[in-house]
Write a protein that holds these residues in place. Structure first.
Motif, short mmCIF file in Angstrom:
data_model
loop_
_atom_site.label_atom_id
_atom_site.label_comp_id
_atom_site.label_asym_id
_atom_site.label_seq_id
_atom_site.Cartn_x
_atom_site.Cartn_y
_atom_site.Cartn_z
N PRO A 1 -53.52 24.91 -36.94
CA PRO A 1 -53.73 25.07 -38.38
C PRO A 1 -52.48 25.54 -39.12
O PRO A 1 -52.26 25.16 -40.27
N LYS A 2 -51.67 26.36 -38.45
CA LYS A 2 -50.47 26.83 -39.14
C LYS A 2 -49.55 25.66 -39.47
O LYS A 2 -48.92 25.61 -40.52
N VAL A 3 -49.47 24.74 -38.51
CA VAL A 3 -48.61 23.58 -38.72
C VAL A 3 -49.16 22.74 -39.86
O VAL A 3 -48.42 22.32 -40.75
N ILE A 4 -50.44 22.56 -39.85
CA ILE A 4 -51.04 21.75 -40.91
C ILE A 4 -50.82 22.41 -42.26
O ILE A 4 -50.47 21.76 -43.23
N ALA A 5 -50.98 23.72 -42.28
CA ALA A 5 -50.76 24.44 -43.54
C ALA A 5 -49.32 24.28 -44.01
O ALA A 5 -49.05 24.03 -45.18
N ALA A 6 -48.40 24.41 -43.07
CA ALA A 6 -47.00 24.31 -43.45
C ALA A 6 -46.67 22.92 -43.97
O ALA A 6 -45.90 22.76 -44.90
N TYR A 7 -47.28 21.92 -43.36
CA TYR A 7 -46.95 20.55 -43.75
C TYR A 7 -47.64 20.12 -45.02
O TYR A 7 -47.07 19.48 -45.88
N LEU A 8 -48.95 20.46 -45.11
CA LEU A 8 -49.68 19.98 -46.27
C LEU A 8 -49.52 20.91 -47.45
O LEU A 8 -49.74 20.54 -48.58
N GLY A 9 -49.14 22.14 -47.17
CA GLY A 9 -49.04 23.10 -48.25
C GLY A 9 -50.41 23.63 -48.57
O GLY A 9 -51.43 22.95 -48.42
N VAL A 10 -50.50 24.86 -48.98
CA VAL A 10 -51.77 25.49 -49.30
C VAL A 10 -51.63 26.06 -50.69
O VAL A 10 -50.59 26.63 -51.03
N SER A 11 -52.63 25.90 -51.50
CA SER A 11 -52.53 26.47 -52.84
C SER A 11 -52.60 27.99 -52.75
O SER A 11 -53.13 28.54 -51.79
N ASP A 12 -52.07 28.62 -53.79
CA ASP A 12 -51.92 30.08 -53.73
C ASP A 12 -53.25 30.79 -53.45
O ASP A 12 -53.31 31.77 -52.72
#
Lengths: 293, 311, 439
Positions: A258-269
């Motif tokens: 999930p960390k990788v996915i978050a880093a790649y897709l970006g997460v809203s604030d």
């Protein structure tokens, strides 16, 4: 299984690199295994190229240690070596993100320069070569054979006598790899080798890299943005974000991290906290949570 | 001690002249990354034009103070304008066509331009040294020391005061131009990235031309000051003065205006003290050695930013 | 001005405006320095006026520019589209064909030149001078053309070679043939000493530092009176001998030994062949080196220094070797110069000399051996044509340097011959060859 932690070709330990106030790489550790294709991935500005420049001696890391292991069990501390000694002695060769060829020299000449050090020795540091000693001629013949071999492998034989700057982009990329391979490296570092290639060329590149892994006894470390390439050929993936390692594992493991996915897709604030919680859970236990889409 | 103070004054004066020339090097290098080798010769041309105008006006030491002042301003303006014409023309004819060529091409051209200017002045004005009778005399005695050998007087002459104050004023004016006007902004933008600057509507060609003109004008001022201070010039003064000023520019940090001034002062002081305490014959060796040492050990200069090698 | 190519259909108003600007600039530039000449007189300076001359010069500039507007610039846009790419290619091909036979033809001519009926003492001296510059050009070509390092102080090594021979002969009585290699070694040694600290500098900084070193060496030669004779130089440098046979009248000398009538031309002819031999050795060694790993490393360095380091080339050593090899040939040429002149002084080793050699290399086309030959003949021959107008010689030289750079920044022969080929040798066109940018 962590094969790369047992049969180590290169290990980066607690390396940091600081430019003025910017911490480009922060306390990074990872290993590159023998006979593996290792991919270093991460969003733009994650510090991948900086890591490369530290490994190949163009930058000296602010802290940490980089060790190259040879087959004979020798160890080289790369961060202490001059940049040109790294390919020469520790047998680590590299390519560049924005291709660096000897543009005015032909394909064959580029590959001959790649074999400078053994040829220099054979020419008795030029003095024998000037006199035309036969031992040098023999060495030169062998060098041409090696160059021919790599031209064949990269499909450049038909362009052997053309200037490197005259080649189309895709062939320049291949030539750069061929030139690096002519130094007979134990570790080949490729900085975005697939960038700018069309699908067919990309396919050919994969085949070339797989060939190198299978036949040449050379480990590969590559930076790549093209996830198809990465997932298809890598054995081991290290993910960087903001100079820190956020994941390290097989393609399967990294793909689902999930960390990788978050880093790649970006997460809203607003989601940051949620994601952080999820990650927390992930690390501590179940690992069943799906990453936010 | 008194001797030291005197040398200090002399050094600062000389350094001011070098600083004025160095600004031209530093601005041009900053904006197009080129060593304008002919810049020292623009300084020489400036000195010659000043000499011509002074002679034409018939300015001598007996001219009244007020009149001398007005006349000198006239000389200064003439020299600045005409030297600017030289600078502008050279940029258009010799340097602009080479923009975008390989990096050493403009340097080689600039060497050619330097040879042209030297020999042109040699032909037009004669090869012999031109002496000028002093126009401004007198000065103020700061200290006196009586020794067995006689009296040693520490003096600051009027001309030294003039040189130092003109330099300070011009420095202030040009710093303001760079910092506050749109011209200065364009210059700084071109320094960063010419292509981007032109995309944003800055006339890059014009900005570069203006930079050359400003550099040439300041070199002409330095030429006049040199003429008044030493009273002799010839067609060859530009070469050595140019090398020293370039050293000053590098020492101060190339691209930096205050750096150029600081570098000029340091070089002026070193040269003066070297001549005073060691040997006059080798003073140019000292200057050239200084250049080599600075480039080798301090290529980013005192006030410059260190360069990171891009891989 | 010359750069700004006018768009097609330029109107007269624009031309007029341009001519007014031209007039104003020309008036400012020539109107001051030519119209008023300062002359030293009793009691101060006086002005000598040359209004007519100044007006004429300004007139020529304005009219010349008008003619340019009417002819060259008007047709330019058309002319470019008229010449088809194929024709250009064909011309380049022809030149390459010529180039193949140019070398041997020149060599043959050089060999028979002293014996041609029209060759007199003057022409032979000129031939020696041209060959000296060809040799220096070839030497500098290694540094500038192959390795891409701009050296503005090359003449320093020429001076070291000359002074090495002169001083070794003066203090130790060594003969020319022993001093020749020593001079080369000493020059190469100094090349390494001076090169070592500066070779990591960027291209233009390196150029300026080498200039500084050149000047330092000259000023030291000028001021170290006890050792070098200062501005008086060294005279009475021994002339070379033909394997121990001096070129003198009388028994046991060259003419006597071979049963010839004594002629002062013997020595000149001998000197001619000596410098021809030295130049050919330079060329041979350079061509050999280009095909060796060292020479390829030089060219690779010119193309991309960072790439060199990434494949294990010790760039410091590569640079030093280029610097030292170039210096060595300058040293050889220097000791030849000393023995030919019999007298040397720091006067002969000024910055202008470095600039001249550099101009030869650049005009010829950096890296091209044949180009250096053509450029040397053109430059030194051109100098001879302007021999009468001594004053204008350097002015024209400087102008030529600027015009050449603007017109053909890559020189006359700019294509590069590959050092090795698999199937067929193809020349590399100029726009692909880097010229050494420091990085």
């Amino acid at each position: 299984m962590t094969r790369w932690n047992e049969d180590i070709l290169l290990s980066v330990e607690r390396m940091s690199m600081r430019f003025g106030g910017l911490l480009a790489v922060d306390d990074l550790s990872f290993n590159v295994g023998k006979g593996d294709i290792t991919a270093l991935i991460g969003p733009n500005g994650a510090g991948k190229t900086t890591v490369f420049n530290c490994i190949t001696g163009f930058y000296k890391p602010t802290a940490g240690r980089i060790t190259a292991h040879t087959l004979e069990g020798e160890k080289f501390l790369l961060e202490r070596m001059d940049d040109f000694r790294i390919p020469k002695q520790a047998k680590v060769a590299r390519t560049f993100q924005n291709i660096r060829l000897f543009g005015g020299m032909t394909v064959l000449e580029n590959l001959m320069v790649g074999q400078h050090n053994p040829l220099m020795k054979a020419s008795k540091f030029t003095f024998g070569g000037i006199l035309g000693l036969s031992s040098y001629k023999e060495a030169e013949k062998q060098a041409i054979e090696l160059a021919k071999y790599w031209m064949e492998k990269t499909g450049l034989t038909y362009r052997a006598d053309d200037a490197a700057a005259d080649l189309p982009y895709g062939e320049q990329r291949k030539l750069e790899i061929a030139r690096a391979m002519c130094t007979r490296p134990k570790l080949l570092c490729l900085d975005e080798p697939a960038a700018g290639l069309n699908p067919r060329e990309s396919e050919e590149l994969n085949a070339l890299l797989l060939h190198i892994r299978a036949e040449e006894d050379t480990g590969i470390l590559l930076i790549e943005h093209d996830m198809n390439v990465v997932m298809e050929i890598s054995d081991h993936i290290v993910v960087l974000d903001y100079g820190e390692k956020i994941a390290d594992g097989t393609p399967e493991e990294v793909r689902n991290d999930p960390k990788v996915i978050a880093a790649y897709l970006g997460v809203s604030d607003e989601d940051v906290e949620n994601v952080e919680q999820q990650i927390e859970q992930d690390v501590t236990g179940s690992g069943e949570t799906e990453a936010p889409k | 001690m008194e001797y030291f103070v005197q040398q200090l004054i002399n050094g600062v004066t000389l350094g001011s002249i070098y600083g004025l020339i160095a600004i031209g090097y530093t601005m041009v290098y900053g904006i197009i990354g080129m060593i304008n080798f002919a810049h020292g010769d623009i300084f020489m041309v400036g000195a010659f034009i000043s000499l011509i105008v002074i002679t034409a006006l018939g300015l001598t030491v007996s001219t009244g103070l007020g009149l001398t002042f007005v006349a000198l301003i006239l000389v200064l303006v003439c020299a600045m304008i005409i030297a600017s014409a030289y600078g502008w023309t050279l940029e258009r004819l010799a340097y602009r066509p080479l923009r975008g060529s390989f990096r050493l091409a403009p340097l080689i051209t600039a060497i050619g331009v330097s040879i042209v200017l030297q020999n042109y002045i040699q032909i037009a004005q004669g090869a012999r040294v031109k002496p000028l009778q002093p126009i401004i005399t007198d000065g103020y005695t700061l200290m006196t020391k009586t020794t067995e050998a006689g009296e040693f007087v520490v003096q600051i002459s009027n001309i030294q005061i003039l040189i130092i104050s003109v330099t300070v004023i011009l420095m202030a004016v040009f710093s303001l131009i760079i910092a506050k006007t749109s011209l200065g902004r364009s210059q700084r933008a071109c320094e960063q990235d010419q292509k981007m600057a032109s995309l944003l509507g800055i006339n890059v060609d014009k900005t570069i031309s203006t930079t050359f003109v400003m550099g040439a004008a300041l070199a002409a001022v330095a030429g006049l000051m040199f003429l008044l201070y030493y009273g002799v010039i010839d067609f060859f003064i530009g070469f050595v003065a140019g090398v020293k000023a370039f050293t000053a520019a590098v020492l101060g940090g190339i691209g930096s205006l205050p750096g150029a001034m600081l570098g000029g002062l340091v070089i002026g002081l070193i040269e003066t003290f070297w001549s005073a305490y060691f040997s006059v014959e080798y003073k140019d060796v000292a200057a050239f050695a200084m250049l080599a040492i600075v480039l080798i050990f301090l290529p980013q200069g005192l006030l410059g930013k260190p360069e990171v090698e891009k891989v | 001005m010359s750069s700004g190519g006018p768009a097609p259909g330029t109107d007269l108003a624009q031309i007029f405006k341009d001519l007014v600007v031209t007039f104003l600039l020309a008036a400012a530039i020539f109107g001051t320095t030519i119209a008023f000449k300062t002359e030293t007189a009793i009691g101060g300076l006086t002005l000598e006026t040359h209004y007519g001359l100044a007006a004429a010069v300004v007139g020529v500039v304005v009219v010349g520019r008008f003619i340019l507007w009417m002819t060259v610039w008007r047709k330019r846009t058309v002319a470019v589209s008229v010449v088809p790419g194929g024709l250009k290619q064909a011309i380049v091909g022809k030149l390459g064909f010529l180039g193949k036979y140019f070398g041997p033809t020149m060599l043959l001519f050089a060999l028979v030149f002293p014996f041609l009926p029209f060759t007199d003492r003057y022409l032979l001296d000129l031939g020696i001078l041209i060959l000296t510059y060809i040799m220096l050009g070839w030497g500098l070509n290694i540094v500038v053309g192959l390795a891409g390092l701009l050296d503005l102080g090359y003449v320093a090594f020429y001076a070291i070679g000359a002074y090495s021979y002169a001083l070794l002969a003066q203090y130790f009585g060594l003969s020319f043939w022993i001093c020749l290699p020593l001079a080369g070694i000493l020059a190469a040694f100094w090349g390494i000493i001076l090169g070592f600290p500066v070779l990591r500098l960027r291209g233009d900084y390196l150029a300026i530092v080498t200039l500084a070193f050149g000047e330092i060496i000259r000023v030291v030669l000028l001021n170290w009176y006890q050792f070098t004779g200062g501005p008086d130089g060294i005279s009475g440098i021994p002339r070379p001998t033909f394997f121990g046979l001096p070129f003198k009248r009388g028994e046991g000398n060259f003419a006597d030994f071979f049963g010839l009538d004594y002629s002062s031309m013997h020595r000149i002819i001998f000197l001619y062949f000596l410098i021809l031999l030295l130049a050919l050795v330079t060329n041979f060694v350079t061509n050999r080196l280009r095909r060796l790993p060292l020479g390829r490393a030089w060219e690779a360095l010119r193309e991309d220094e960072i790439a060199c380091r990434s494949i294990g080339l010790n760039t410091t050593l590569v640079k030093l070797s280029a610097f030292a090899t170039g210096a060595m040939f300058a040293g050889f040429a220097g000791s030849f110069f000393a023995t030919r002149q019999g007298f040397i002084s720091p006067e002969s080793f000024t910055f202008i000399e470095s600039a001249l050699i550099l101009a030869i290399v650049v005009l010829g086309g950096m890296g091209s051996q044949v180009g250096v030959v053509i450029a040397s003949i053109a430059m030194i021959g051109g100098f001879e044509i302007f021999r009468e107008a001594e004053q204008f010689r350097m002015l024209i030289f400087g102008l030529a340097m600027v015009v050449i750079m603007v017109w053909r920044p890559r020189g006359l022969i700019s294509t590069r011959e590959p050092s090795i080929f698999l199937v067929r040798k193809k020349s590399v066109s100029a726009d692909m060859v880097a010229q050494g940018e420091g990085h």
